[in-house]
Motif scaffolding. Structure first.
Motif: not given
Lengths: 216, 437
Positions: B134-139
């Protein structure tokens, strides 16, 4: 809780029901006792926007279905049946409204709450608040779904948190969607996904097949 | 959503309509029920799937999955009560193919909901096989750096390349890595595996017996027995056999795959970017596994004394996380190899590492080597490293040092490099002489 809802649920509004609303509830076989126990009542139109967070132009009258909390009292959540029904931009008919941005909740019935939450026998998961009440009036432990998609968290196939309150493991769950489950593939898919989500909680869902044409 | 509207469609009928029609609880209880297809238990080994419906004693095994033009086929073995009732390749995504198999199964083994089983199996297998991350947000966060399976050569769950001219000893070095991982033996320079895990050797170059002999002799040299290296003789391009390799990796708990060697693994057109990127993408599908690619250098580069690149596409250097060049000097009973760090994404490059293999009939011993003993090995290192290797305790003038290096560097560059070494505490100047610090 929304203070306008709290006000509506006060004794001042006990028995407040417009004629066309009582007639509508009667068509679903609901008795005065059931109506009173669920605090179903007519909404003064001036309070509608305060309950929903938006205006509903063209609405002649509105019927409030407060949602009972499984732990006692009421949730800060309602559904309101509007008269006459509205039509959205895509031509879909809208009979019920709920507060802006609110997530779906389960509609618990006062008279069978304990049996629904803790019982071991089948629990009846019925599409529609009035329909759940009608089933519960027959002595069956019933819970209402606001629609065939109103069981999952938004953008997910996980059951909403209200299901956590119900003993599901090993329990038969009788699913009673509207009759269009037999003709509408989207409804059928939603029910199948609900069944899968229930199976993931080790419940045993079954689809109750209403007759295509209901006769007396 | 504002236009008042009177419905012209008949209303949907529900439970309340049924009750309003005069039906009671008993009528509701007597309505027919439809059971939902209970999901099977799914076991996945790489790309091999086994689905079981315990209540119906039905098992469906799907292996050798292939995706082509959006269709997914699998070799199915379907059994009931332990007896095979079907074997053959099925297009999982084609309704007609499934329908034909349903007819056959219903005829031969009636009484089971075969359509439901096959439809659900096809759906589950296709969903799992084609699932993408899945596409995830970079933290933004100061996370941990790369973790190594074998520092500094093998990064966990990443591709590393070890490239060298043919016959330089890549195979021995890769087996030494495997030995460290399988038998927890220390390699010269304090190098050791972070954990014990499975190793799979994919071999396009040699054959099983010579490798077994090398592993045996290396084990004798280390004074231990190196067991548990899985071997697979390869004849087809890596991409074609990837499903089976994924299954093997899952089955044997593989943490390191050694690809010997990269050009034949890429298949047709190994020098092109298509074959390279396709094969590297296929390797990425091996998750939680370190990958070591043994690669060659082009003929032209093999004759170059300075740093070279792996043979083929630039992606063979650009896409892997860590790239090591290796050069070897073969003598009568020994092989001295130097490994040069040519690419590190997140860390400074390491100093060259030199090992020496000593061969006898009984064993292969691995020990530290001296890069300064071999001009060919020295030439592969950068100037400061060459100087550091050539500095001794008695001291040398810059001119003497320049004479020892091929090709001879400019004296200005050499003096700058010496001063940098002095700053780092690796060299000291006494009069005109430069010594090891």
């Amino acid at each position: 809780m929304n203070r306008w809802l709290a006000h509506l649920l006060s004794r001042a509004f006990d028995g407040s029901l417009a004629g066309e609303h009582r007639e509508d509830l009667r068509r679903s076989t609901l008795t005065d006792e059931t109506i009173a126990a669920q605090f179903i009542r007519s909404v003064p139109l001036a309070m509608l926007a305060r309950l929903l967070g938006f205006d509903g132009p063209g609405i002649r009258s509105a019927l409030l279905f407060p949602y009972r909390a499984p732990g006692g009292g009421f949730m800060d959540h309602v559904r309101i049946k509007v008269f006459p029904p509205l039509t959205d931009a895509d031509g879909h008919t809208i009979k019920y409204l709920q507060p802006k941005g609110s997530a779906p909740r389960l509609y618990f019935v006062a008279g069978c709450l304990r049996e629904v939450l803790e019982g071991e026998g089948p629990v009846w998961l019925v599409e529609g608040e009035k329909k759940a009440l009608a089933v519960a009036q027959l002595g069956l432990p019933a819970v209402g779904l606001a629609g065939v998609e109103a069981w999952h968290v938004r953008a997910s196939r996980s059951l909403i948190e209200d299901f956590d309150e119900i003993r599901l493991e090993g329990r038969v769950v009788e699913l009673v969607p509207d009759g269009d489950v037999a003709t509408n593939p989207n409804v059928s898919l939603a029910v199948r996904r609900l069944a899968m989500a229930l199976e993931a909680r080790r419940a045993r869902p079954r689809l109750v097949e209403l007759p295509r044409e209901i006769r007396s | 959503m504002t236009t008042p509207h009177l419905e012209d469609k008949p209303p949907k009928q529900g439970a309340d309509d049924f009750i309003a029609a005069g039906h009671r609880e008993a009528d509701l209880q007597e309505l027919p029920r439809r059971e939902f297809a209970t999901d099977p238990d799914v076991e996945r080994m790489g790309d091999d799937f086994t689905l079981t419906w315990p209540a119906d004693r039905v098992t469906l095994a799907a292996v050798s999955l292939r995706e082509h033009h959006g269709e997914l086929t699998a070799l199915l073995t379907i059994a009931r009560d332990g007896q095979d009732c079907h074997w053959g390749r099925l297009n999982l995504t084609a309704t007609r193919s499934r329908e034909e198999l349903v007819k056959k199964l219903t005829h031969e083994s009636p009484g089971l909901p075969w359509r439901r089983f096959l439809d659900r199996a096809a759906q589950l297998i296709t969903e799992q096989f084609t699932a993408t991350d899945p596409t995830v947000e970079l933290i933004p966060q100061l996370g941990e750096r790369d973790r190594y399976l074998l520092e500094p050569f093998l990064i966990e769950d990443a591709v590393s390349v070890l490239f060298a001219d043919g016959g330089s000893g890549k195979g021995f070095v890769s087996l030494a890595f495997a030995a460290s991982i399988r038998a927890a033996v220390g390699l010269p320079g304090g190098i050791g595996a972070a954990k014990k895990t499975g190793v799979l050797y994919l071999d396009w170059e040699t054959s099983q017996r010579p490798l077994e002999r090398r592993v045996y002799l290396l084990g004798r040299g280390f004074g231990t027995s190196i067991t548990g290296i899985q071997y697979r003789r390869m004849t087809r391009p890596l991409v074609d056999d990837m499903p089976a390799i994924r299954a093997d990796a899952a089955r044997h708990g593989i943490g390191l795959v050694i690809v010997d060697s990269w050009a034949p693994a890429c298949g047709e057109g190994p020098e092109g970017s298509d074959a390279s990127t396709r094969s590297l993408n296929a390797l990425r599908s091996l998750t939680s596994v370190s990958k070591l690619l043994l690669a060659h250098v082009s003929k032209v580069m093999a004759d170059t004394r300075t740093a070279t690149r792996p043979y083929g596409s630039v992606f063979n250097q650009n896409l892997p996380r860590s790239v090591w060049e290796m050069r070897g000097v073969q003598e009568e009973d020994s092989l001295t190899v130097t490994l040069y760090d040519r690419k590190e994404n997140d860390a400074p490059r390491r100093k060259p590492i030199t090992w020496r293999f000593d061969f006898s009939e009984e064993r292969i011993r691995l020990g530290p080597g001296d890069i300064a003993e071999h001009a060919d090995l020295l030439a592969g290192a950068k100037l400061p490293e060459q100087l550091a290797a050539l500095l001794n305790l008695t001291g040398r003038t810059p001119e003497e040092l320049a004479d020892l290096i091929e090709p001879a560097p400019k004296l200005d560059s050499l003096r700058k490099a010496l001063r940098r070494l002095e700053t780092k505490g690796r060299a000291k100047k006494i009069g005109d002489l430069w010594c090891r610090a």
